[in-house]
Design an enzyme around this catalytic site. Structure first.
Site, mmCIF file in Angstrom:
data_model
loop_
_atom_site.group_PDB
_atom_site.id
_atom_site.type_symbol
_atom_site.label_atom_id
_atom_site.label_comp_id
_atom_site.label_asym_id
_atom_site.label_seq_id
_atom_site.Cartn_x
_atom_site.Cartn_y
_atom_site.Cartn_z
ATOM 1 N N ASP A 121 17.643 35.732 6.429
ATOM 2 C CA ASP A 121 18.626 36.695 5.577
ATOM 3 C C ASP A 121 17.920 37.562 4.867
ATOM 4 O O ASP A 121 16.645 37.441 4.862
ATOM 5 C CB ASP A 121 19.290 35.677 4.854
ATOM 6 C CG ASP A 121 18.402 35.064 3.609
ATOM 7 O OD1 ASP A 121 17.302 34.484 4.101
ATOM 8 O OD2 ASP A 121 18.833 34.940 2.581
ATOM 9 N N GLU A 135 17.428 32.113 2.111
ATOM 10 C CA GLU A 135 15.965 32.205 1.228
ATOM 11 C C GLU A 135 16.437 33.076 -0.064
ATOM 12 O O GLU A 135 16.131 32.753 -1.152
ATOM 13 C CB GLU A 135 14.931 32.795 1.956
ATOM 14 C CG GLU A 135 13.602 32.693 1.399
ATOM 15 C CD GLU A 135 13.100 33.380 0.534
ATOM 16 O OE1 GLU A 135 12.258 33.380 -0.452
ATOM 17 O OE2 GLU A 135 13.847 34.708 0.392
HETATM 18 ZN ZN LIG Z 1 11.465 37.138 1.780
#
Ligand SMILES: [Zn+2]
Length: 391
Positions: free
Chosen positions: A76, A138
């Site tokens: 992401d 994340e």
């Molecule tokens: Zn990162």
């Protein structure tokens, strides 16, 4: 089986083209990786989220039953909204040795290098396998990697070492701070402001909590320092506050958010207990005398543990050997390294690109950073084939 072979730059262009902003699905990217690996005869194992809209991908090159070297990264990226880009953020653009695109540095550059190294790794007779661990979400709190880590020891053999490829300019990072985010909801009682004693002013209660948080901030600052970090102490900041409805109403509610960046060794749970105890002792009794329904809800919204490799870490020794370096660094941003380490796999952070170019408009990575990472991965292949201890 001989699958296709691409340069890291070509693969980065493919990865950047998938808009994997954290609020969107990463499945198109995951399917691309799955298909690419399948063409090389490598099976992918997916760990989806509860809604089935996102997934982490785990794959092994080499002997599946042997603990290997996991290459961990997130798929992401942060949003581009509100940023002014020179060119389309989702079309990789090369200008003067730099590759521009959302995620170029953080951290599709690393994923592209890992994928570009697959044909070479696959050709070798690896004694120690190489695992690919690509996760999601994340950027919103190391969310997606947690269910993947939960499968370690079940579906997946525990990795011997985890290399997290966050951008470190290919230097070896053996420690980072851990962010902890709290939400506090204060519920009082509304009243006409001329009849203040009938109400419980939620903003006034927030003020007491703010004073306690400021005391904690000062104590953290005065605690023994770790000069490897900048700043060399844990920080605690109130980051949002929202309360009240009108100038002449005693406010019924107030919400405040605060954020701590913990040094390794700082106990977030102890700070959480202290804040709750303060709220009970210094605020709640008085609030409930007027309004039995009043309350203060304190909760940790997200916590990523700080990371410290500890001395004598095989992960750090291997990374230093592969990077051809002899010193390590500490950083203030967080990664999944502490989560892997807590799950029993020694971890280290090393990856291409500079964190200073991450998250900004016109994010870029230098082409020579990708070359350096490819060199690192080629040495990993050499080492994994021989399977000798690092030390
Ligand atoms: Zn990162």
């Amino acid at each position: 089986m001989k699958g296709p072979s691409y340069s890291a730059t070509e693969l980065l262009a493919r990865l950047v083209h998938f808009d994997t902003t954290s609020d969107r699905s990463n499945l198109p990217l995951v399917r691309f990786v799955e298909d690419y690996l399948a063409q090389h005869g490598i099976a992918s194992h997916l760990v989806p989220n509860a809604e089935g809209t996102k997934a982490s991908l785990y794959a092994t090159i080499g002997p599946a039953a042997v603990p290997g070297i996991a290459l961990s990264g997130h798929t992401d990226v942060v949003p581009v909204e509100g940023q002014s880009w020179t060119s389309d953020p989702f079309v990789l653009a090369e200008r003067e040795g730099r590759l521009y695109g959302r995620g170029a540095a953080d951290m599709k550059g690393f994923l592209a290098c890992v994928l570009a190294a697959v044909p070479e790794l696959k050709k070798r007779q690896l004694a120690v396998p190489v695992h690919l661990a690509f996760s999601y979400d994340e950027e919103v709190g190391c969310i997606g990697v947690r269910p993947l880590i939960a499968e370690i020891g079940r579906r997946f053999v525990r990795p011997r070492v985890v290399i997290v490829g966050e951008p470190t300019s290919m230097s070896v990072v053996d420690a980072h701070k851990g962010p902890v985010r709290w939400h506090v909801d204060i519920h009082g009682r509304a009243a006409h402001s001329s009849m203040a004693p009938l109400g419980v002013n939620a903003i006034s209660v927030a003020g007491k909590l703010l004073a306690e948080l400021a005391r904690i901030e000062q104590e953290l600052k005065a605690a023994p320092r770790d000069e490897r970090f900048d700043p060399p102490y844990a920080t605690l900041q109130v980051t949002r506050i929202d309360g009240g409805t009108a100038t002449n109403i005693v406010p019924v509610s107030c919400r405040l958010d605060f954020d701590m960046r913990a040094l390794p060794g700082v106990d977030a749970a102890a700070i959480d207990r202290r804040i709750r105890a303060f709220a009970d002792r210094e605020c709640m009794a008085e609030m409930r005398r007027v309004a039995p329904e009043a309350g203060i809800d304190v909760r940790i919204a997200n916590e990523v543990p700080p990371f410290a490799s500890g001395s004598n870490s095989e992960a750090v020794a291997l990374a230093l050997y592969l990077a051809g370096q002899n010193e390590t660094h500490a950083v203030s941003y967080a990664t999944e390294a502490g989560l892997f380490q807590a799950a029993g796999s020694p971890a280290v952070v090393v990856g291409p690109g500079d964190i200073a170019q991450a998250h900004i408009a016109d994010e870029w990575i230098a082409k020579d950073q990708l070359d350096k990472c490819m060199g690192f991965l080629a040495r990993l292949g050499d080492w994994a084939e021989r399977g000798k201890p690092v030390r």
